[in-house]
Scaffold this active site. Sequence first.
Site, mmCIF file in Angstrom:
data_model
loop_
_atom_site.group_PDB
_atom_site.id
_atom_site.type_symbol
_atom_site.label_atom_id
_atom_site.label_comp_id
_atom_site.label_asym_id
_atom_site.label_seq_id
_atom_site.Cartn_x
_atom_site.Cartn_y
_atom_site.Cartn_z
ATOM 1 N N LYS A 21 0.880 -1.280 0.010
ATOM 2 C CA LYS A 21 0.039 -0.012 0.079
ATOM 3 C C LYS A 21 0.891 1.276 -0.006
ATOM 4 O O LYS A 21 0.697 2.211 -0.752
ATOM 5 C CB LYS A 21 -1.082 -0.366 1.220
ATOM 6 C CG LYS A 21 -1.805 1.150 1.472
ATOM 7 C CD LYS A 21 -2.960 0.903 2.329
ATOM 8 C CE LYS A 21 -2.640 1.089 3.663
ATOM 9 N NZ LYS A 21 -2.563 2.332 4.186
ATOM 10 N N ARG A 120 -8.285 12.295 12.665
ATOM 11 C CA ARG A 120 -6.937 12.078 13.098
ATOM 12 C C ARG A 120 -5.914 13.421 12.805
ATOM 13 O O ARG A 120 -6.388 14.237 12.403
ATOM 14 C CB ARG A 120 -6.336 10.950 12.005
ATOM 15 C CG ARG A 120 -7.015 9.651 12.254
ATOM 16 C CD ARG A 120 -6.783 8.494 10.938
ATOM 17 N NE ARG A 120 -5.321 8.219 11.228
ATOM 18 C CZ ARG A 120 -4.731 7.533 10.285
ATOM 19 N NH1 ARG A 120 -5.214 7.003 9.257
ATOM 20 N NH2 ARG A 120 -3.410 7.350 10.455
ATOM 21 N N ASP A 312 2.355 -1.125 11.765
ATOM 22 C CA ASP A 312 1.038 -1.659 11.189
ATOM 23 C C ASP A 312 0.992 -2.955 11.811
ATOM 24 O O ASP A 312 -0.229 -3.268 11.503
ATOM 25 C CB ASP A 312 0.904 -1.389 9.644
ATOM 26 C CG ASP A 312 1.056 0.105 9.514
ATOM 27 O OD1 ASP A 312 0.290 0.675 10.230
ATOM 28 O OD2 ASP A 312 1.271 0.138 8.227
ATOM 29 N N LYS A 339 -4.449 6.053 14.868
ATOM 30 C CA LYS A 339 -4.415 5.292 13.569
ATOM 31 C C LYS A 339 -5.934 5.187 13.335
ATOM 32 O O LYS A 339 -6.923 5.882 13.530
ATOM 33 C CB LYS A 339 -3.964 3.821 13.674
ATOM 34 C CG LYS A 339 -2.467 3.678 13.940
ATOM 35 C CD LYS A 339 -1.477 4.238 12.669
ATOM 36 C CE LYS A 339 -0.294 4.240 12.777
ATOM 37 N NZ LYS A 339 0.678 4.854 11.689
HETATM 38 C C1 S3P Z 1 2.680 4.887 6.183
HETATM 39 C C2 S3P Z 1 3.150 5.210 7.599
HETATM 40 C C3 S3P Z 1 2.886 4.797 8.634
HETATM 41 C C4 S3P Z 1 1.831 3.697 8.596
HETATM 42 C C5 S3P Z 1 0.923 3.723 7.605
HETATM 43 C C6 S3P Z 1 1.401 3.978 6.204
HETATM 44 C C7 S3P Z 1 2.991 5.388 4.939
HETATM 45 O O1 S3P Z 1 2.028 5.898 9.337
HETATM 46 O O2 S3P Z 1 1.200 3.336 9.848
HETATM 47 O O3 S3P Z 1 -0.032 2.781 7.424
HETATM 48 O O4 S3P Z 1 2.364 4.798 3.781
HETATM 49 O O5 S3P Z 1 4.046 6.311 4.838
HETATM 50 P P1 S3P Z 1 2.742 7.110 10.057
HETATM 51 O O6 S3P Z 1 3.586 7.909 9.039
HETATM 52 O O7 S3P Z 1 1.642 7.846 10.891
HETATM 53 O O8 S3P Z 1 3.745 6.219 11.077
#
Ligand code: S3P
Length: 427
Positions: A21, A120, A312, A339
Site C-alpha cells: 500500500k 486523525r 501496522d 490510527k
Molecule cells: C505509512 C506510514 C505509517 C503507517 C501507514 C502507512 C506510509 O504511518 O502506519 O499505514 O505509507 O507512509 P505514520 O507515518 O503515521 O507512522
Amino acid sequence: MEIKLKKVDKIEGVIGVPADKSITHRAVMLSSLAEGDSVIENYLPSDDCIRTMEAFKQMGAEIMAEGDTLFVKGAGLKLQKPQKEIYAGNSGTTARILAGILAGQNFASVITGDESLSKRPMKRVIDPLSEMGAEIGSENGSLPLKIKGKVPLKAIKYESNKSTAQVKSAVMFAGLYADGAITYIEPVKSRDHTERMMRAFGAKVETSGNAVTIYPAEKLIANEVCISGDISSAAFFIAAALIVPDSELTIKNVGINPTRDGIIEVLKKMGAEITLKNVEDVSGEPVADIKVKYSKLKATDVDAGLIPRMIDEIPIFALIAAQAEGITRITGAKELRVKESDRITAIRTQFEKLGIEIEELEDGLIINGHPGYELCGAAVESFGDHRIAMTLAVASLIAGGEMIIKDADCVNISFPDFYERLKSVCR
Ligand code: S3P
C-alpha cells in the site's frame, strides 16, 4: 457487512498477497508528478490507493488501469488546480503526503476525508509545511485542510519528535518545491520507500542515519516500477500459520525492506520458524518468499526502538503474543491511538471477548500468552479498521464457536480479497 468464521484444522499452501500500500501511493504520486509515461506493475487497487489516484486525476495526471498495471501520463511538478475538494477517504497517507505536494503549488486547495480520517491529527504536517511558508487552515489540527501553496517554499531543517513516514514524506515532497536543500531528522528511521523511489524518478536525496536531505527539483523523470507484496498484509498469513497447529505456508514475493521487517525479527526471536527464500531486488526494494511453520513461541518485549519497523503489525502481533508462553509487553506505541481506530483500546476490548488476558497501557499493551489456548468465538467489532478486522479473522482460526465480525468489509482499505485468500489456505 458482517462475516462469520470458524476454527480450522490447519493452514497450508503457497499464496501471494496484494501489492504494498505504501509503495503504491508513492508510485502513483511520483509518476503523476513526473514528465512522461510511467508504468506501475502490480499496483494495489484498494480503497486507500484509489483515493490517491483520483486526487492526481483531478490535478491533470492521466491514469489508466489495465489488469494489475497502471499506465500514468504525468502532469509534471506543477499540477492543475483541482475543480473541487480532494477527498482522501480513510487514507492518512493520501491526506498527509498530498498536503506536502499541495504546499508547493501556486493555487489553493482543500483536502477532506471520512469520519475516521477527520479525527486523525494533521498538526504534524501543518507545522513543518507552515514553517516552509505554506498557509494551511484547519480547525483543531484536523481535516479539512485548506492549503494555500507558496512558490517557492522555504528550505528548512526540521527535527521531528515522532517517527512517521507520512510526515517525513510530506516534507520530502514539499522539498522538491523549495528554494534550497531541506533536511528532516526523525528519532528512529521510519519506512524509507519515498527516499528509494524519489531517487529512481531522478530526485536528489541523501540519507545519513535518521536524517534525510532532499534537493529542489526542476522535474521528475517517468519510470517503470514493479511493486512487491505488502509485508503488512503478509503478516496476517504469517500469524495464521504460526498459531494454527500443523500449519506450513509459503507467501511469495513479499517486500522485506529493513525499515518494515520488525515483525519478522521479533517473531524469530520468539522462536518462530520463518525462512526467507529467493531474496532479490525489485525496483529498488528487497523482496523474498516467506516460509512459515507452526511454532512454539516464547513471549518477548517490543519497545519504541522497534515500533516504527512494525507499527501496522501490532494488532496481529498482539494476537500471536497471546499464543506465546509468558508475558509480552508492547510499549512506546502511543501512535496506535491515532490510527484508523484507537488500536490499543480496539485490541484490548475485542481480545477480552475472546478470553485473552490483556491489559491496556497508555502507550501499549501487556499480554499474558498461553500456547494452544482455544479462544472463545464471539461477536466482535472491527471499528471500521481494516487491520483490526483481519486480526479478528485470524483469531477465529483458533476459536471454539463462531466468530462474527461486524463491519468486516473495511478490509477493502488495504486487502480487497482478504477473506477469499484466507479461505484458500484453510484446511
Ligand atoms: C505509512 C506510514 C505509517 C503507517 C501507514 C502507512 C506510509 O504511518 O502506519 O499505514 O505509507 O507512509 P505514520 O507515518 O503515521 O507512522
